[in-house]
Motif scaffolding. Structure first.
Motif: not given
Length: 217
Positions: A192-196
């Motif tokens: 939920g606190i990640e991107r890619n």
């Protein structure tokens, strides 16, 4: 409302750790089990040496480990908490407690009809419960939420047992306000606190902004 404790889990790179160490998280999770977010204790120790702990509690996440495997990670990193994320027995947790009385013991329990019964069984050997989504073939980090109407039941049970209870599974900046309405003791986040696949500063800021806005009402 008291701010729930925050645990940012699955820090798998130097960049992840650096972001997390400067966040508002209370716990940082390092996964030492088979996972796309797995790291090694020696690698994590390099990050700790470079960035310190900044008051965060380091949590090692294991699935069906040997006692030797856990002790090695504890020795290298001076872990504050050890999270058991498999079907470890109460005897195994009891033995770990006897060998290492200083680290908090977390027990992950999948959300299902037997979850409360499992909380009762593990309570004598556990400090913190982590209720996670039950997804076939996975042990967390799926980005899938369970029915949060059950959170109060888990929190109340944990309180009666004298424990804290974290909620995991599918929590992100877009939906955290819904979870906060259930007054969880703690919240565990990874995807939920990640991107890619990497921890993302903007998503962390957005999540923390919404947490602090909610609790300051």
């Amino acid at each position: 409302m008291i701010r729930p404790l925050l645990k940012y889990c699955g820090n798998k790179s130097r960049e992840d750790y650096e972001l997390a160490i400067h966040s508002e998280a209370d716990y940082l999770g390092l996964i030492f089990a088979d996972s796309k977010r797995k790291t090694e204790p020696e690698t994590a120790a390099e990050w700790v040496e470079e960035f310190g702990r900044n008051g965060k509690k380091l949590t090692g996440v294991f699935v069906h480990p040997s006692h030797e495997e856990i002790q090695r990670a504890c020795d290298i990193l001076s872990l504050d908490a050890v999270q058991f994320h498999g079907e470890e027995t109460t005897d195994f947790l009891k033995e770990f407690r006897q060998k290492n009385g200083s680290a908090e013991i977390w027990k992950a329990i999948p959300h299902d009809e037997k979850a409360v019964e499992k909380m009762e069984r593990y309570a004598p050997f556990t400090d913190v419960f982590l209720i996670d989504s039950k997804v076939p073939g996975s042990r967390g980090g799926t980005g899938i939420a369970f029915d949060w109407s059950a959170v109060r039941v888990y929190s109340e049970k944990a309180e009666k047992l004298g424990k804290a209870c974290f909620i995991a599974g599918g929590v992100n900046p877009e939906n955290i306000a819904d979870l906060l309405q259930t007054d969880p003791h703690g919240i565990d986040l990874a995807s939920g606190i990640e991107r890619n696949g990497m921890k993302n500063a903007e998503r962390i800021r957005n999540l923390e902004k919404r947490v602090f806005e909610y609790v300051s009402r």
